[in-house]
Design a protein around this motif. Sequence first.
Motif, mmCIF file in Angstrom:
data_model
loop_
_atom_site.group_PDB
_atom_site.id
_atom_site.type_symbol
_atom_site.label_atom_id
_atom_site.label_comp_id
_atom_site.label_asym_id
_atom_site.label_seq_id
_atom_site.Cartn_x
_atom_site.Cartn_y
_atom_site.Cartn_z
ATOM 1 N N GLU A 91 24.796 31.148 -43.104
ATOM 2 C CA GLU A 91 25.962 31.707 -43.771
ATOM 3 C C GLU A 91 27.211 31.080 -43.173
ATOM 4 N N SER A 117 25.351 29.293 -47.791
ATOM 5 C CA SER A 117 25.924 30.404 -48.534
ATOM 6 C C SER A 117 27.193 30.867 -47.845
ATOM 7 N N THR A 130 30.305 33.972 -47.447
ATOM 8 C CA THR A 130 30.558 35.402 -47.571
ATOM 9 C C THR A 130 32.009 35.677 -47.258
#
Length: 232
Positions: A138, A220, A222
């Motif tokens: 992440e 990814s 966030t």
Amino acid sequence: MHRLLPLLLALLPMPLQALDLMPTTLRLPAAQGRSELWLHNPGPGHWRGQVQIWAWDQQPGAEHLQRSAQVLASPTLLDLPAGARQRVWLLPASSMPVAAEQAFRIILAPAEPTMPRYSLPLFRGEPADPAPPCLQAEVVANGSQLMLRLLNGGSAHARLSDLAYEAADGHRSLLLPGLAGYVLASRQRQWQLPPRADGYAGGRFRARLQDGAEVVLAASTTAIAASQPSGL
């Protein structure tokens, strides 16, 4: 001038006394058994110190070490003149098998603060059917700083080397050459990332594991800000 030479040499700073260590990553069996660490002092100075055992854990954004009696070292006091070799035995304090991999740090603490200090990882226990490191990546924000957070869902640690980022167009940037660090089993670790205009969106990270295999991790993102420091 010849009379001054010995005095000038005496005033020069002495090089740090470095030890040769083998191996640099240690493992103990899950049940009974022991491991050995070899030390060699190539000289020219004398190295004195002690062996310390620390339990090693990772929490979000931080590394935690705590003195441990679960692993024993013999000997614990070291005295290595130039040219000397020393074997240190490492063995579990209990013969009871462990269900999950345990992580420790073997600290070689010098008696003199000018001498180098060493820290070696030691892992105990290997499940009967170990799951390989299962890493998820992440990219999170810590204020204006972007961080790479890796979560290891496997039952064994991951040793990462040559951490790189591959953009959507295929261009690869090496972020951390050589050893990047460890992510312990069922734990996570963070690294600071250099700024990028695309915010690492659409790309992926690459690294080599301890067995030499390359792992590819989708990046990814966030919007949740990480409130902890990087833990480097």
